[in-house]
Design a protein around this motif. Structure first.
Motif, mmCIF file in Angstrom:
data_model
loop_
_atom_site.group_PDB
_atom_site.id
_atom_site.type_symbol
_atom_site.label_atom_id
_atom_site.label_comp_id
_atom_site.label_asym_id
_atom_site.label_seq_id
_atom_site.Cartn_x
_atom_site.Cartn_y
_atom_site.Cartn_z
ATOM 1 N N PHE A 1 27.173 31.489 -11.488
ATOM 2 C CA PHE A 1 28.107 32.554 -10.753
ATOM 3 C C PHE A 1 29.492 32.087 -10.764
ATOM 4 O O PHE A 1 29.595 31.136 -10.128
ATOM 5 N N GLY A 2 30.509 32.712 -11.341
ATOM 6 C CA GLY A 2 31.861 32.291 -11.414
ATOM 7 C C GLY A 2 31.857 30.558 -11.885
ATOM 8 O O GLY A 2 32.757 30.137 -11.327
ATOM 9 N N GLY A 3 31.244 30.350 -12.924
ATOM 10 C CA GLY A 3 31.149 28.959 -13.459
ATOM 11 C C GLY A 3 30.388 28.003 -12.427
ATOM 12 O O GLY A 3 30.246 26.912 -12.932
ATOM 13 N N VAL A 4 29.897 28.459 -11.215
ATOM 14 C CA VAL A 4 29.039 27.520 -10.425
ATOM 15 C C VAL A 4 27.634 27.552 -10.736
ATOM 16 O O VAL A 4 27.111 28.752 -10.509
ATOM 17 N N PRO A 5 26.758 26.515 -11.109
ATOM 18 C CA PRO A 5 25.192 26.724 -11.467
ATOM 19 C C PRO A 5 24.611 26.895 -10.105
ATOM 20 O O PRO A 5 24.962 26.154 -9.199
ATOM 21 N N THR A 6 23.960 28.055 -9.981
ATOM 22 C CA THR A 6 23.536 28.464 -8.597
ATOM 23 C C THR A 6 21.805 28.485 -8.681
ATOM 24 O O THR A 6 21.101 28.409 -7.983
ATOM 25 N N ILE A 7 21.397 28.912 -9.843
ATOM 26 C CA ILE A 7 20.006 28.997 -10.074
ATOM 27 C C ILE A 7 19.337 28.461 -11.423
ATOM 28 O O ILE A 7 19.985 28.316 -12.413
ATOM 29 N N LEU A 8 18.260 27.506 -10.853
ATOM 30 C CA LEU A 8 17.799 26.793 -12.028
ATOM 31 C C LEU A 8 16.162 27.249 -12.025
ATOM 32 O O LEU A 8 15.402 27.164 -11.215
ATOM 33 N N GLU A 9 15.963 28.052 -13.367
ATOM 34 C CA GLU A 9 14.527 28.945 -13.290
ATOM 35 C C GLU A 9 13.909 28.485 -14.474
ATOM 36 O O GLU A 9 14.236 28.151 -15.593
ATOM 37 N N ALA A 10 12.458 28.602 -14.261
ATOM 38 C CA ALA A 10 11.624 28.642 -15.591
ATOM 39 C C ALA A 10 10.666 30.003 -15.490
ATOM 40 O O ALA A 10 10.330 30.360 -14.518
ATOM 41 N N LEU A 11 10.465 30.320 -16.710
ATOM 42 C CA LEU A 11 9.713 31.528 -17.022
ATOM 43 C C LEU A 11 8.520 31.321 -17.832
ATOM 44 O O LEU A 11 8.434 30.738 -18.892
ATOM 45 N N TRP A 12 7.392 32.112 -17.466
ATOM 46 C CA TRP A 12 6.282 31.965 -18.322
ATOM 47 C C TRP A 12 5.959 33.364 -18.737
ATOM 48 O O TRP A 12 5.563 34.119 -17.847
ATOM 49 N N LEU A 13 5.699 33.657 -19.808
ATOM 50 C CA LEU A 13 5.229 34.898 -20.358
ATOM 51 C C LEU A 13 4.101 34.800 -21.449
ATOM 52 O O LEU A 13 3.884 33.777 -22.044
ATOM 53 N N PRO A 14 2.997 35.900 -21.262
ATOM 54 C CA PRO A 14 1.861 35.744 -21.899
ATOM 55 C C PRO A 14 2.345 35.697 -23.382
ATOM 56 O O PRO A 14 3.156 36.526 -24.059
ATOM 57 N N GLY A 15 1.810 34.931 -24.383
ATOM 58 C CA GLY A 15 2.175 34.347 -25.788
ATOM 59 C C GLY A 15 1.973 35.854 -26.511
ATOM 60 O O GLY A 15 2.732 36.189 -27.313
ATOM 61 N N ASN A 16 0.882 36.364 -26.154
ATOM 62 C CA ASN A 16 0.646 37.618 -27.284
ATOM 63 C C ASN A 16 1.686 38.967 -26.897
ATOM 64 O O ASN A 16 1.913 39.177 -28.051
ATOM 65 N N ALA A 17 2.069 39.211 -25.521
ATOM 66 C CA ALA A 17 2.745 40.383 -25.519
ATOM 67 C C ALA A 17 4.256 39.977 -25.912
ATOM 68 O O ALA A 17 5.070 40.706 -26.265
ATOM 69 N N PHE A 18 4.643 38.579 -25.906
ATOM 70 C CA PHE A 18 5.922 38.280 -26.065
ATOM 71 C C PHE A 18 6.129 37.343 -27.410
ATOM 72 O O PHE A 18 6.961 36.449 -27.444
ATOM 73 N N LYS A 19 5.400 37.637 -28.334
ATOM 74 C CA LYS A 19 5.421 36.855 -29.800
ATOM 75 C C LYS A 19 6.946 37.094 -30.329
ATOM 76 O O LYS A 19 7.531 38.266 -30.485
ATOM 77 N N GLY A 20 7.583 35.984 -30.646
ATOM 78 C CA GLY A 20 8.744 36.040 -31.335
ATOM 79 C C GLY A 20 9.902 35.716 -30.325
ATOM 80 O O GLY A 20 11.133 36.152 -30.973
ATOM 81 N N LEU A 21 9.567 35.820 -29.092
ATOM 82 C CA LEU A 21 10.958 35.435 -28.208
ATOM 83 C C LEU A 21 11.675 34.128 -28.589
ATOM 84 O O LEU A 21 10.804 32.942 -28.528
ATOM 85 N N THR A 22 12.807 34.152 -28.637
ATOM 86 C CA THR A 22 13.442 32.876 -28.949
ATOM 87 C C THR A 22 14.644 32.625 -27.901
ATOM 88 O O THR A 22 14.833 33.488 -27.252
ATOM 89 N N ALA A 23 15.061 31.543 -27.809
ATOM 90 C CA ALA A 23 16.197 30.991 -26.923
ATOM 91 C C ALA A 23 17.309 32.093 -27.213
ATOM 92 O O ALA A 23 18.006 32.419 -26.454
ATOM 93 N N GLU A 24 17.564 32.061 -28.526
ATOM 94 C CA GLU A 24 18.796 32.879 -28.874
ATOM 95 C C GLU A 24 18.482 34.408 -28.420
ATOM 96 O O GLU A 24 19.547 34.846 -27.795
ATOM 97 N N ARG A 25 17.590 35.099 -28.534
ATOM 98 C CA ARG A 25 17.548 36.400 -27.973
ATOM 99 C C ARG A 25 17.527 36.285 -26.518
ATOM 100 O O ARG A 25 18.156 37.374 -25.650
#
Lengths: 251, 251
Positions: free
Chosen positions: A145-169
């Motif tokens: 926020f405003g250039g200051v790193p504030t949140i570091l997070e990891a997400l896990w999503l079921p592979g079936n429902a989110f097929k084709g998700l890439t860093a780009e998107r």
DNA sequence: CAGTGGTCTAGACCACTGG
DNA sequence: CAGTGGTCTAGACCACTGC
């Protein structure tokens, strides 16, 4: 006294009409008959369709609105709730800047560290109602926020429902990530549970958030659910709380 | 463009009947016409009293029930909500043991460190809508679960409303402290706001909670309100999150 | 102006509680 | 059984939106 009390799990098995109507509307929402952001039929139309009075439909929709599944707009209609365009952006994010509101600080900058398909560990699998080893998409990123790193997070999503998700998107979509899930994967998160702890970061985490080692951070583990209480996302975040705080209203 | 936009603060100035009735009932609640735990008049009685239909009273009470100010019990009546005897004891405490529910771990043991009348500092005064230097009661205590000290907290209460509060009365009352406030001082807390942060304890705090120095702790600042959004308590707590976690449901 | 959700009424009947 | 809150209906009218 006997060992078990049968009444403890006895169900009244009585469901008023308006609740049955609510279920029918819910099924239409899940099936995608009306998509996020669209209007659902008017109360009168639904009353005719379900052969009940307008008041009964009304009470059903009242409950759906109270659960944030639909939004009523007087004079316009009732709309399927969405994480996009909802003036409450980031509905699940309770971290607030210490001074001013979130609008003042503007939208978050997202830096995606990685996004890969992995086999789920036991704890991730349990959170998502999968089996250990099932494919999941794992995303790691830093929000600033405003250039200051504030949140570091990891997400896990079921592979079936989110097929084709890439860093780009993940990185390029304008607006909340949950809005992208709706548009790109047809998955709408309706509620979530969070567990908070105070923790010390490891050296790598501290470096990514640009804080001194051993700076206490707020650990937020969130499980987000779609319709029918189906878990669809596990998210583990580390929040800096030197410039921000986690705000909670107790009704 | 002009400097100010008048419409930004324009009020619709239209209040439906049921909301006016709600206000009337609220006034009776504040004034103590019906005390916590007692039944309020039946919907029919109130309809006659206010010269409106039962449905209108019903909608007014619906909103009060949604805000946890009253509790409806089919076949029995509508009751003024209370922090005592409500099966959800500790309604404002979101700290949960990591394994099992709160019932399993039993009630908290309270150790009062001190309870004294002091002049309020600037930040305490601001939180309680007082002036700096006004008299406040300050209580410090440790809450333990199963013999393990888990919460270290300080309370500040307006001196006027809580005249005569002693360490004895805080420690000896059976049940939630908020229930004691209702019974002993006629103050009912109806909602609260919390701000959470991760912090490191100072040596004294670490010693009181029996944790190693620098153990990250969850800092919880709570402001509790009575009717009409009047702040009546500031509470600052340090929560251990090695055996417990702060649980939050996002609707 | 028509169409939407929002309010209010009056009355009938149902589900639950307690004496 | 009487009294409570809970459901359901039908109809009238109000407030708001957009054409």
């Amino acid at each position: 006294m006997l060992a078990a009390d049968a009444s403890a799990t006895a169900t009244p098995a009585f469901s008023p009409l308006y609740r049955q109507i609510k279920e029918l509307i819910l099924h239409s929402l899940q099936s995608g008959e009306w998509k996020p952001g669209e209007a659902i039929p008017s109360e009168m139309d639904l009353a005719v369709r379900f052969r009940v009075s307008q008041g009964t439909v009304r009470k059903a929709i009242d409950e759906l609105a109270a659960e944030n599944l639909v939004i009523r707009r007087q004079g316009k209609g009732t709309f399927v709730a969405t994480h996009a365009e909802q003036h409450v952006q980031y509905r699940f994010l309770k971290l607030m800047p210490d001074s001013g509101d979130r609008d003042a600080e503007g939208p978050a900058q997202r830096a995606v560290l990685d996004c890969k398909r992995v086999r789920s560990t036991a704890d991730v699998a349990r959170a998502l109602s999968l089996r250990s080893g099932d494919a999941v998409i794992q995303v790691r990123r830093v929000l600033s926020f405003g250039g200051v790193p504030t949140i570091l997070e990891a997400l896990w999503l079921p592979g079936n429902a989110f097929k084709g998700l890439t860093a780009e998107r993940v990185a390029s979509y304008a607006g909340p990530t949950y809005a992208m899930f709706e548009v790109e994967f047809g998955v709408r998160m309706v509620r979530a549970e969070e567990r908070l702890r105070a923790v010390a970061p490891d050296p790598q985490q501290a470096q990514l958030l640009q804080v001194p080692p051993l700076t206490p951070l707020l650990s937020v583990e969130r499980i987000a659910y779609t319709y029918n209480d189906v878990p669809m996302e596990l998210r583990r975040g580390l929040y800096r709380t030197d410039t921000h705080h986690y705000r909670n209203d107790l009704g």
